[in-house]
Design an enzyme around this catalytic site. Structure first.
Site, mmCIF file in Angstrom:
data_model
loop_
_atom_site.group_PDB
_atom_site.id
_atom_site.type_symbol
_atom_site.label_atom_id
_atom_site.label_comp_id
_atom_site.label_asym_id
_atom_site.label_seq_id
_atom_site.Cartn_x
_atom_site.Cartn_y
_atom_site.Cartn_z
ATOM 1 N N LYS C 77 -1.691 56.253 25.214
ATOM 2 C CA LYS C 77 -0.506 57.053 25.561
ATOM 3 C C LYS C 77 0.695 56.399 24.898
ATOM 4 C CE LYS C 77 1.977 58.798 29.659
ATOM 5 N NZ LYS C 77 2.031 58.770 31.143
ATOM 6 N N SER C 152 2.373 63.203 33.373
ATOM 7 C CA SER C 152 2.927 63.015 32.059
ATOM 8 C C SER C 152 1.887 62.607 31.013
ATOM 9 C CB SER C 152 4.042 61.974 32.092
ATOM 10 O OG SER C 152 3.552 60.745 32.539
ATOM 11 N N SER C 176 0.684 60.943 37.255
ATOM 12 C CA SER C 176 0.607 61.250 35.825
ATOM 13 C C SER C 176 -0.708 60.972 35.118
ATOM 14 C CB SER C 176 1.726 60.511 35.084
ATOM 15 O OG SER C 176 2.969 61.084 35.445
#
Lengths: 95, 474, 484
Positions: C77, C152, C176
């Site tokens: 990420k 997210s 997330s």
């Protein structure tokens, strides 16, 4: 009618974020709604309740005074928007 | 109407540690710009702080030296404000639970001793250093993250001179404790001075005006002296004072109001979530307490009392702790400690300066000085010979007795021997002898000199003088 | 096809010599080339660097090395630092920032022999639940590319679900990891706060953030957790708890395990299909011997408000460093202040601005007690709810999200509505628990539904055991989106 309430304008100033008038209006309205929502916490009686100061109950997490390699000057400056003489250059600071 | 000044000082002191507060970068002055930096002290995305244990020890030690409490719980807070030299744009500090609280400093001022109460000494981090050019400023983050101790007094200071003496006393204590080198040239000590004035008799404090970032004590004295007068002047003319920050211009000798910033600082303090509280244990505190040493003022008084030294001598030994330690060993059990002090302050100190050495390098035993003094007072050698013996002691490390023995330097005090020398001198120098008989006092010194020469300096000068007079008088 | 394998399957084949790491890595790269144009999971990736790592892993294996992730391609990420690679947090404000250091988890992956590659898409600075807040366009749900993948860590979930990588590391502050895993039909684990080092994780909310695995099955999550968990002296909030062998917990036996169902989670907005799927999942757990009881978490309705005060307050300080002095896309100004304002005005997206302003406000003079301090007290009450519940039960079960994935753009005009969808995941972070989402079905529209299990602090073994037992009794985790 102001675009954004004064207390939020103050927060915008403290946070150093430049907003367009349109953003100010939109964010002002949305933040107003959000603040109204979070007011629901006032329904609770928190008398005598300790705030959660830390997520884990650790104490005395320390580091011995031993040197550790710094990164090279080049690596430190690599992402700098503006440098000169090994310094990070910014617009002139006036006291 | 008479006015009085009320002054409080906040002194920021860089701690003497090997590394910075939150990371392992070197805590070192004078390195190439931005060379003692790492992701942590540059405030790069994703980094975290881990506290320097030695900084916490030195903070607790400072608390102990300033007679403070070291509470069982202290924590870290974020002080949020934007500034180019502030890498995270928040400073990690201690707001409501600092490492030490409520102490005092005693120091000599005027005829007596004054006490200034210490509100707290807390730990925080230093910021980067800015250099200003024509159209830009440049920032060096070598200093960012250096552990900074903030020592805050209560508003107990009453004048510029007192503030100056307090600062000197504080510096001496911190240097003594090895807490900081307090090198003003390197910017290791900075002060914020808070000054207000009020009519004498009024208990309410006047408006507090702050002069920030003073980096010399004499500057503080000048600035405070000026500002007090300025404030009184304003009030006397019927004006009002507002709480503000002013800058001291040392060249011109005035304070000026700093441009008021648009957003008055709302620091939005909150507990830092990345750092855990510190709860010092009894063992930890005991270890720190073991390195507490005698404070300068206490040492001075003890030296004066125990060794019958005048203040000036005691001050020399307080000012140079190593020399002072040496003196105490040398003067232990000495009958005439003042004489020992003289030898240490004059002869030994001179030799050390000459050779560039330190007391640790001295070859002879400290007790040898006491021995030497004893030999002089006992009449075994005279003071001139003693000087030579001392030089030999310094060079060889041998004891005075051994040197005297070896070189046959014992003072000649046998009256028979001395009489012989005197008669020889008189016979060899009839002119001066006659001069003295005729009343010329100084001729005796010449004859005395001859005796000393003949005896290779070993004759007891007092006795020689008396004998000559006796012989010539008869 | 190598890119469709799990970590365990790939590791087997690598060990047997049936595949090389280069094969696997190339397979992922080809897959990315084929589908990422539609999905936008990857913000960037460096094929040459990935293949070089793969070759090095193959050479190491040939020399006899046997590391837990040797040669396995793992996507990162864009909020986790990888030395020499971009670190943008899906924001414009970081400009062309290239990280000069590795996060601790990055180092651990390297030490385990993984091929660490790619920067995957996310909501800007991890603020969001749909990846629509990315400055580089949303990632798209591979099960329906008109739908959000969640956020997210949307990019991570998409990349895993679409087999663009073998596994991914994401981060979870209020759900997330778990929520995008649920919406994309994969497994997402949020470790206990303090289990995994945060050094090198760009901070959103310091007391809530954790890095965790997003994987194709529970075994992979256990393997990956075992690699990234552990002590780190660079992180003061890291708990030096020994790391057990998490894969050893996957015994398949959950007899006697007590699972709690919070009565307050029967919320009005709960989609009936999600409700049904979750209930079936719980029934399966019961069938395997778990005991299911109703519990109460009385302060549930206050969790979202509590979160949005605390998280935004911490974020407002954490994001203050992005102002153009030392790095990032500077917009010049006449003074440093002007430069800061212009840089942040131009560089931050709206959601980030919203949260920073809110966070600044709740900390400011006159408001601190009413908002921030009060929220921290309510947080204590929420934690206490869970402590009480865990006296009766070992795990807590719920849907991960109230609805399956919604259409891109559907909720982006109403931030408060978006926040309210975090209802099931958010308390886990406030209370410092561990949590996992596993696939438990599909909606009639073919969108994945996730079952969430919450465990006690450092209770990952029980959590993984139950999740694995459920997973193995179903075949949800074998399903792959069908698109081209």
């Amino acid at each position: 009618m102001p675009n954004m309430r004064e207390d939020l304008q103050h927060a915008v100033k403290l946070a150093r974020i430049e907003l367009t008038a349109e953003e100010e209006a939109r964010l002002g309205s949305q933040l107003g709604d959000i603040l109204k929502y979070v007011d629901k916490l006032n329904e609770l009686d928190v008398e005598g309740v300790e705030p959660t100061a830390h997520a884990v109950p650790l104490t005395n997490v320390l580091r011995e005074d031993e040197p550790r390699e710094s990164i090279s000057h080049e690596a430190a400056m690599r992402n700098a928007p503006k440098t000169a003489n090994g310094l990070f250059i910014v617009p002139k600071i006036v006291e | 109407m008479e006015y009085e000044a009320v002054i409080g000082l906040e002194t920021h002191v860089q701690l003497r540690t090997r590394t910075k507060m939150w990371c392992g970068c070197a805590n070192e002055y004078g390195a190439e710009a931005n060379s003692n930096v790492c992701p942590v002290c540059l405030g790069l995305p994703g980094v975290l702080p881990v506290p320097n244990a030695e900084a916490l020890r030195k903070t607790a030690l400072t608390g102990m030296l300033l007679n403070c409490d070291v509470p069982g719980f202290s924590k870290w807070d974020r002080k949020n404000y934007f500034y180019p030299d502030n890498p995270k744009n928040y400073q990690l500090t201690q707001l409501d639970f600092p490492s030490t609280i409520e102490g005092f400093v005693d120091f000599e001022f005027g005829e007596g001793t004054e006490r200034v109460r210490i509100n707290r000494a807390h730990l925080e981090e230093d910021v980067g250093k800015s250099t200003h050019f024509a159209d830009h400023s440049g920032v060096d983050f070598n200093r960012a993250g250096v552990p900074l101790l903030e020592i805050v007094t209560e508003p107990d200071l009453t004048g510029a001179d007192m503030a100056y003496e307090y600062l000197n006393a504080l510096k001496a204590i911190l240097e003594y404790g090895g807490v900081s080198d307090c090198d003003m040239e390197k910017g290791q000590v900075r002060c914020d001075v808070n000054i207000s004035v009020r009519p004498i008799g009024q208990t309410e404090l006047g408006e507090k005006i702050e002069i920030k970032n003073m980096n010399s004590f004499s500057g503080v004295r000048r600035a405070a002296g000026y500002e007090i007068e300025r404030q009184i002047g304003v009030l006397r003319e019927g004006g009002t004072l507002v709480q503000e920050t002013r800058r001291w211009d040392d060249a011109v000798g005035i304070t000026e109001s700093m441009r008021t910033k648009e957003d008055a600082h709302d620091y939005r303090y909150f507990p830092d979530p990345d750092l855990m509280p510190h709860t010092p244990s009894e063992e930890w505190l005991a270890e720190v307490r073991a390195s507490v040493m005698e404070l300068p003022l206490a040492r001075k008084r003890r030296l004066m009392a125990d060794f019958q030294l005048p203040a000036s001598d005691a001050e020399v030994f307080v000012g140079d702790a190593a020399l002072g330690d040496y003196f105490e060993v040398a003067a232990k059990d000495a009958k005439n400690p003042k004489a020992v002090a003289n030898w240490v302050m004059n002869n030994l100190q001179a030799k050390l300066v000459e050779t560039g050495g330190s007391v640790a390098d001295v070859k002879f035993e400290a007790s040898a000085i006491g021995e030497l003094v004893g030999l002089i007072e006992g009449g075994q050698i005279n003071s001139k010979i003693a000087q030579d013996v001392f030089v030999e002691m310094f060079e060889s490390g041998k004891s005075p007795a051994a040197i005297i023995e070896e070189k046959g330097l014992s003072q000649v005090s046998d009256s028979g021997e001395l009489e012989a020398f005197c008669n020889e001198a008189i016979e060899a120098n009839p002119g001066p002898a006659e001069d003295f008989r005729n009343g010329k006092e100084t001729a005796l010194n010449f004859l005395k000199g001859q005796v000393m020469k003949a005896s290779r300096g070993k004759a007891n000068p007092q006795m020689v003088g008396d004998l000559l007079k006796k012989i010539l008088g008869s | 096809m190598p890119h469709t394998l799990t970590i365990s399957q790939l590791t087997d084949k690598l060990t047997q010599g049936e595949l090389t790491s280069r094969d696997a890595t190339q397979s992922c790269l080809d897959r990315i080339a084929a589908v990422d144009g539609q999905l936008n999971a990857f913000l960037s990736h460096d094929p040459a660097d990935a293949l070089a790592q793969a070759d090095a892993a193959d050479a190491a294996r040939a020399a006899g090395e046997t590391k837990p992730l040797l040669g396995v391609p793992i996507a990162m990420k864009d909020v986790i630092a990888v030395n020499g690679h971009p670190l943008n947090c899906a924001s414009k404000i970081l400009g062309d920032f290239n990280s000069p250091y590795d996060a601790t988890v990055t180092q651990k992956l390297r030490d385990a022999g993984a091929v660490v590659f790619g920067r995957v898409n996310m909501d800007e600075f991890a603020m969001g639940s749909s990846t629509e807040n990315s400055a580089f366009g949303p990632a798209r749900n591979p099960w329906d590319t008109d739908c959000i993948p969640g956020g997210s860590s949307g990019g991570s979930a998409v990349a895993v679900a679409a087999d663009e990588c073998i596994a991914s590391l994401g981060s979870d502050t209020g759900g997330s990891i778990r929520q995008p895993a649920a919406l994309c039909g994969c497994v997402g684990l949020k470790p206990t706060y303090g289990r995994v080092s945060r050094y090198g994780l760009v901070a959103f909310a310091s007391s809530l953030d954790q890095i965790g695995p997003i994987t194709k099955d529970v075994r992979d999550a256990a393997t990956l957790l075992g690699v990234i968990a552990g002590e780190d002296k660079r992180d003061s909030t890291n708990v030096p708890e020994p790391v057990p062998d998490y894969t050893a917990a996957l015994t398949g036996d959950i007899k006697g395990l007590k699972i709690g169902l919070p009565k307050e989670y029967q919320v009005e907005g709960l989609d009936p299909e999600v409700k049904t799927a979750t209930e079936s999942a719980v029934a399966e757990l019961e069938k395997q011997g778990a005991e299911v009881v109703e519990i109460s978490l009385p302060h549930t309705e206050y969790a979202i408000a509590t979160y949005y005060i605390i998280a935004t307050a911490e974020a407002s300080a954490n994001l203050a460093r992005f102002e153009g002095v030392r790095y990032g896309a500077r917009v010049d100004g006449a003074s440093p202040e002007q430069m800061n304002r212009a840089t942040r005005g131009a560089g931050f997206g709206e959601e980030v601005k919203r949260r920073i302003i809110l966070g600044t406000h709740v900390l400011s003079s006159g408001y601190y007690d009413a908002y921030y301090l009060r929220a921290q007290k309510v947080r204590t009450l929420i934690r206490q709810d869970f402590l009480n519940a865990f006296e009766q039960v070992d795990l807590i079960a719920s849907p991960t999200t109230p609805t399956p994935a919604f259409k891109i753009g559907e909720k982006s005009d109403d931030p408060l509505q978006m926040y309210l969808s975090d209802i099931f995941t958010i308390s886990c972070n406030l209370a410092g628990l561990c949590g996992i989402s596993v696939p438990c079905g599909f909606s009639n529209d073919g969108l994945p539904i996730g079952l969430q299990l919450l465990g006690q602090p450092f209770g990952e073994p029980d959590l993984l055991r139950a999740a694995h037992a459920y997973e193995q009794a179903t075949d949800w985790h074998t399903k792959r989106p069908n698109f081209n």
